[in-house]
Each structure stands twice: as C-alpha cells, then as structure tokens.
Design an enzyme around this catalytic site. Structure first.
Site, mmCIF file in Angstrom:
data_model
loop_
_atom_site.group_PDB
_atom_site.id
_atom_site.type_symbol
_atom_site.label_atom_id
_atom_site.label_comp_id
_atom_site.label_asym_id
_atom_site.label_seq_id
_atom_site.Cartn_x
_atom_site.Cartn_y
_atom_site.Cartn_z
ATOM 1 C CG ASP A 133 4.380 2.279 1.813
ATOM 2 O OD1 ASP A 133 3.188 2.037 2.069
ATOM 3 O OD2 ASP A 133 5.312 1.522 2.117
ATOM 4 C CG HIS A 147 0.538 -4.673 -1.270
ATOM 5 N ND1 HIS A 147 0.642 -5.731 -0.393
ATOM 6 C CD2 HIS A 147 0.674 -3.544 -0.514
ATOM 7 C CE1 HIS A 147 0.832 -5.272 0.829
ATOM 8 N NE2 HIS A 147 0.846 -3.951 0.788
#
Length: 468
Positions: free
Chosen positions: A282, A376
C-alpha cells in the site's frame, strides 16, 4: 483509500529501514551526525526509517537542558548489547551518566522541529502514532490560543530533541532517545470563529462534502485544533501525547483521540513499501519529494492565500474501518481484482513488478481488462482524476473486538495536499461512484485541518496567524 496517494516506505534503491522519503533539507550537519557515532547504522550514520537521520551533538542542546537519557544515566541500547552478548559474556556494567552509551539507530533518529514545513508531513512513516483533536474552551480566544501554541511549540521542540519537557515532565521516556518523534499542529474550521479570525480562514478549509461511503461519528470528527504525534517508540509517542494534553490546561479540552501503528523500522529483510491490514502492499504511487511537482501538490506556495499558510499544507483525516471478516472470505485472486495489483509483490495485474507502469488497455485471456475497470488502483490514478494527487501518510489501527465479535480495525487515513478541494475531494467523489473496495471499508470519522508552515527559530507554530 486512494491508492495513488498511499505512502511509500522507501524508494526502490533505499538502503535504510522502511520509511517514506524525507523532505529535502530536513537533516542537520554532518558534524551533528558524527557526534552520536555510528550506532550500528549502515555507513556509520545514525539512521531511522527511510535513511540517515541527523542527531545533534551534546553541545547543540539548549543551555541548561537535560536529556531524557541522562536523567537515568543509561541508554536504551544497553539491553540490545546484552541480548547480543548472550550468557557466555555475562552482564555488562551499566554506563555512567558521564560516559553515556550510544543509542541504537532506532532511538537516535531525530527530526528537526524548525523548518519551512512542519515535521510529520514528509517525515518517514513512524511505528507509532497518536491523532488528537481539541476544542477551545468557553472564554478561550485568540490570546489564550496564542499562549497555548507557544507552550505546545516549546514542548514539541524539547521532546523532539530528546530533552525533558519544560514543565512537570512525567519521566515516561526519560531513558529513550528522540526515536524520530514528530509533533504537528493544525487548525480546524471552528478555530477561526472562536478566535475572531474569520477573515483569515482559508477557502480551502471549507467543510468537506458528504460522501456515500460516510458513516461519520460527529463526536470523533473535526475539532478546533489538531495534533499529530509520531515516533518509532511507543513510550516516546505516549510521553509526547501526555505532555501535549497537559499543556492544553484550561484553554482547550480533548474532543477525540485515536492511536495507530505502522511496521517497525528494520522489521523486513530489505526496504519495501508498507502493507495495510488487508495484507496489500500500500503506497506504490505516493508522490515523492524528488519529483519536480511535489511541493506544488503538497504545500501552499509562498505567494499563496492566505499569507500565513505559506509553506503549510492541508490534512484530511479519516478513520476508515476495514471490514476484515468480509475481506478475508475473498480468494486471493478476488482480492487482487478489487485492488488491481498482485497481493504478493504489489505488481499491477497488467504485468511486471511493483514499479511497472499500469497498462490500462491490456486485456486478459477472457478479453476483459487485465486491471478491472472498478479496481481501486485504476480509479485513484492521477491520470484518471485530472492529475489530482495527494501525499498519503496513514497509521493502521486496531481498537479491539466489537460487541459482534468483529475487529474494530482499519486505517487512520491522513493525506496532505496544497488544496483538498482539488486533490482529496475529486478522488473521493470518484471512489464513491464505483470503487470495488468500497464494499469492504467504512468511513467512520472525518476532519480537515489547515496546517501552517514550520516555525523559524524563536517562533511558535501559527504565530503568523495569531500575531499577524
């Protein structure tokens, strides 16, 4: 959780422990680094997450100040040395206060308080964090707010240098070094009315719009004042939190407080991008200080409005709960389709490695896009949002198990930008319209804060606003 804005713990060629890129000019002199010694850090420099950090020499401490370490006369590295020696070597004698022992690199990391920008924005990700918002009390106005920011700035400067607090130090961190402590201050929308400074309130601080994914607890949102605390040691971080709370005195009361964490520096075999609680890498596309447009995206320019925000930034703070039980029922393949990247190494589903550019046109064997249209990582790309980008610097959180036996865990999302109406807002609106990840997260608290530029020596944070 905009993927393009997620923090990267270190550049691909970094040699230090995990951590986001440092702001240029955030360090001090080479003499200051040499004064503390190598402490086992690569290349002989004291280092923290993301690379070498500068540590001041004893001569650079304010006259008459006492370091937390010298209050006990021992250093945190002593235990590390004993553990490495094992039973055969026996127990080493504790160092005296006069001699002092070198801290491990984790404890010796120091971030400067003074600078053109406040610390805690481009500072590498720290292992522990506290976010706390305050409301000014009835009867507290501009004068009381100025005195409070003066107290807070003094406390932050001392603690970040590894010194004891000026008033009533609790001693919680007395045998620790600075541990990369940062303390960052911001102003909420209501602060300006309470202090009679409505004309100085930035347009960029207008309230955020409502989003369909919002399930906001207003008691844990907003606030007149906001403080972000980060450190690589839990006790150092708590010590700063307690000192800031005590300094508030009668001028302000805590509105809400949240605790977070990241991976500890050095916990991985090599520097790598952080993982979140969903297990995904991330932070691949986080803006980097070395990029030519970094300052333009993150900081208010010197000629910006209002003038007191020059060198400052706007922080959007969101408590985003991850519905981990639902997420973990998905297969790894389905999780990867939601994100648009491989779980193992963060590479885009279009192929390559983590740093490979995502090919949005590539098709899979079945003729559908290799990166799903609602993934995403695809939706949050700057080139899919008119160039909108932000510097994301979050902490994970876990606040136990709720009454239904479900983990209360997720992300304390903190993102930085020169203008949230041109960065966070358009990206979040697009996520609202069809992000595959939305089914697995819930936005439970929110805040927007104007974070002024850093304080010059002899100044306190926010002085240009409160005394201008």
């Amino acid at each position: 959780m905009p993927e393009q804005s997620t923090p990267q713990t270190s550049p691909p060629d970094a040699s230090g422990p995990p951590g986001a890129e440092r702001s240029p000019g955030a360090g001090g002199s080479s003499a200051a680094r040499t004064a503390r010694g190598s402490s086992g850090a690569p290349g002989g420099a004291a280092s923290g997450p993301g690379g070498p950090r500068d540590v001041p020499s004893p001569q650079s401490r304010p006259h008459g100040s006492v370091s937390r370490r010298r209050l006990l006369g021992t250093a945190g590295a002593t235990g590390l040395a004993l553990g490495a020696a094992g039973g055969a070597a026996g127990y080493a004698a504790a160092p005296t206060a006069d001699r002092g022992a070198a801290l491990a690199s984790l404890g010796s990391g120091q971030v400067p308080f003074h600078g053109s920008h406040q610390p805690g924005i481009t500072t590498p990700l720290q292992a522990r964090g506290h976010l706390v918002a305050f409301d000014l009390t009835a009867g507290s106005g501009r004068k009381e707010a100025a005195a409070l920011l003066r107290r807070w700035s003094t406390t932050a400067r001392l603690l970040m240098a590894g010194e004891a607090a000026a008033q009533d130090d609790t001693g919680v961190a007395r045998d620790a070094g600075p541990s990369s402590l940062t303390v960052t201050f911001g102003f909420g929308h209501g602060f300006f009315a309470r202090t009679g400074l409505e004309k100085q309130r930035p347009i960029a601080l207008d309230p955020l719009p409502d989003f369909s994914s919002d399930h906001l607890d207003r008691n844990r949102s907003d606030g007149d004042l906001w403080v972000q605390i980060g450190a690589d040691d839990a006790l150092v971080a708590f010590h700063a939190l307690r000192a800031i709370q005590k300094d508030a005195g009668a001028a302000a009361r805590v509105r809400w407080q949240m605790n977070g964490f990241n991976r500890s520096p050095g916990a991985t075999a090599h520097p790598m991008t952080a993982r979140n609680l969903m297990g995904q890498i991330d932070g691949t596309r986080n803006p980097k200080p070395a990029e030519s447009d970094f300052d333009r995206r993150v900081f208010v320019p010197a000629a910006g409005e209002p003038a007191w925000m020059a060198g400052g930034s706007y922080a959007v703070v969101r408590r985003i709960r991850m519905l981990l039980d639902d997420w973990e029922q998905l297969s790894v393949k389905d999780q990867e389709a939601v994100i648009g990247r491989r779980k193992s190494d963060g590479a885009p589903l279009s192929g390559g490695s983590e740093r490979t550019a995502m090919d949005l046109e590539k098709l899979g064997p079945d003729g559908s896009p290799a990166v799903p249209v609602n993934a995403h990582a695809r939706i949050t790309r700057p080139d899919q949002n008119g160039g909108a980008a932000m510097l994301r610097r979050p902490f994970s959180f876990h606040d136990g198990i709720d009454g239904d036996g479900v983990p209360d865990a997720g992300l304390l999302f903190v993102c930085w930008q020169a203008d949230p109406l041109r960065a966070f807002v358009p990206v979040q609106r697009k996520l609202d319209r069809g992000d595959a990840l939305s089914a697995f997260v819930r936005h439970e608290a929110s805040g927007l804060f104007a974070v002024p530029g850093g304080a010059a020596k002899g100044e306190y944070v926010g002085q240009r606003l409160l005394e201008g």
